[in-house]
Design an enzyme around this catalytic site. Structure first.
Site, short mmCIF file in Angstrom:
data_model
loop_
_atom_site.label_atom_id
_atom_site.label_comp_id
_atom_site.label_asym_id
_atom_site.label_seq_id
_atom_site.Cartn_x
_atom_site.Cartn_y
_atom_site.Cartn_z
N CYS A 193 44.70 -6.00 -11.58
CA CYS A 193 43.56 -5.10 -11.77
C CYS A 193 43.96 -3.64 -11.63
CB CYS A 193 42.47 -5.44 -10.75
SG CYS A 193 41.11 -4.25 -10.73
N TYR A 226 38.48 -0.68 -21.77
CA TYR A 226 37.50 -1.76 -21.61
C TYR A 226 36.35 -1.60 -22.60
CZ TYR A 226 39.79 -3.26 -17.31
OH TYR A 226 40.70 -3.73 -16.39
#
Length: 321
Positions: free
Chosen positions: A60, A191
């Site tokens: 992440c 994203y």
């Protein structure tokens, strides 16, 4: 409109709209609570070495920045570290990398357990990083932008003697503006490309992403780091996206105008940081690839993890010293 990876975070126009951070308390020497106490009336927890545990995932980027800042500031012996598996299922982040599948300090199998101890009604997506109080098992914060700034400012008494100043006071107005642009267009921009569910939303995010990368490349053509001759928080935040670009975002998120390796200034800059102590040793390309390609079934329904790209270039001379 196609099915969204995270339907609760997708607008009617197909744009990905990231959920807000639920837990925003802070650890600070200004807390009025006694040692061992909980948060004061303003949500401030007492500053104590060895009390809090940083939960991260190697895959992440938001959690990765907290790990890097913790390293750079010399806080490894002050804030313990728990690592979740890169493969997340419907129950969320798991401690399956630990013996018997439980975090050895918190005693939980899933990070969601700490979320529910803190808020039994929590129904959002469980995210990393999370700073957890080991005394109560409660999440202090999952507010990743503020968390790393607090490590630089509120935790200063525990910094290593040679720790860098990642958030220097004179530069903060410019730093804050730059980091906001990087977050909007690059960190979250990839994203917005990958999780878009309409062509228009994707096209807009794609153009915005590469326009910002072009601007950053121009900025870095005349300076070693984003703010000049010293690494700052802005460099950490940009690095965690760049290091994932070719292995995940270029293909998986369709950010494919160019690879990082085809953008000479940014590629040299990223290698410079990668080869800086505190950065490269925290990168796990295997975890990164397995997380992105194996957990976003709406984007990659086969869950096949690609074997490439060639990673040998990360250790080649960068020429920016």
């Amino acid at each position: 409109m196609t099915r969204a990876q995270f339907s609760a975070e997708t607008s009617g126009g197909g744009q990905f709209v990231r959920q807000p951070n639920r837990f925003t308390d802070r650890v600070t020497p200004h807390s009025t609570s006694p040692p061992g106490g909980g948060p004061d009336e303003q949500g401030r927890w007492p500053l104590e070495a060895g009390r809090y545990r940083l939960i991260w995932c190697r895959a992440c980027p938001w959690a990765h920045r907290a790990r890097i800042v913790r390293n750079l500031l010399g806080l490894a012996d002050v804030i313990s570290l728990g690592t979740v598996d890169p493969i997340r299922d419907e129950r969320g982040w798991r401690f399956s990398l630990d013996p018997d599948g439980f975090d050895p300090v918190l005693g939980i199998g899933f990070l969601s357990e700490a979320y529910l101890v803190t808020d039994p009604d929590y129904a959002g997506r469980v995210t990393v990083p999370a700073l957890v109080d080991t005394l109560t098992g409660r999440v202090v914060t999952n507010d990743y932008p503020q968390l790393t700034l607090d490590l630089s400012t509120e935790w200063r008494r525990f910094h290593a003697p040679d720790a860098p100043d990642l958030y220097p006071v004179p530069l903060r107005p410019e730093l804050d503006a730059l980091m906001a642009e990087i977050h909007r267009d690059v960190n979250n921009g990839v994203y917005r490309c990958g999780f878009a569910t309409s062509q228009q939303a994707y096209d807009e995010a794609f153009r915005t992403l590469f326009a910002r990368l072009d601007a950053l490349s121009e900025r870095l053509a005349g300076r070693r780091y984003l703010m000049g001759d010293a690494i700052t928080e802005a460099d950490v935040r940009l690095f965690t996206t760049l290091v994932r670009f070719d292995v995940a975002y270029h293909g998986h998120f369709k950010c494919n105008r160019q690879k990082l390796t085809e953008m000479p200034v940014l590629w040299a800059y990223a290698r410079d940081l990668f080869q800086t102590p505190g950065f490269g040793e925290t990168v796990d390309f295997d975890h990164i690839k397995r997380h992105y390609y194996a957990t976003h079934e709406m984007i990659n329904p086969t869950r096949i993890v690609p074997l490439g790209p060639d990673l040998s270039g990360w250790t080649t001379p960068h020429g920016r010293g």
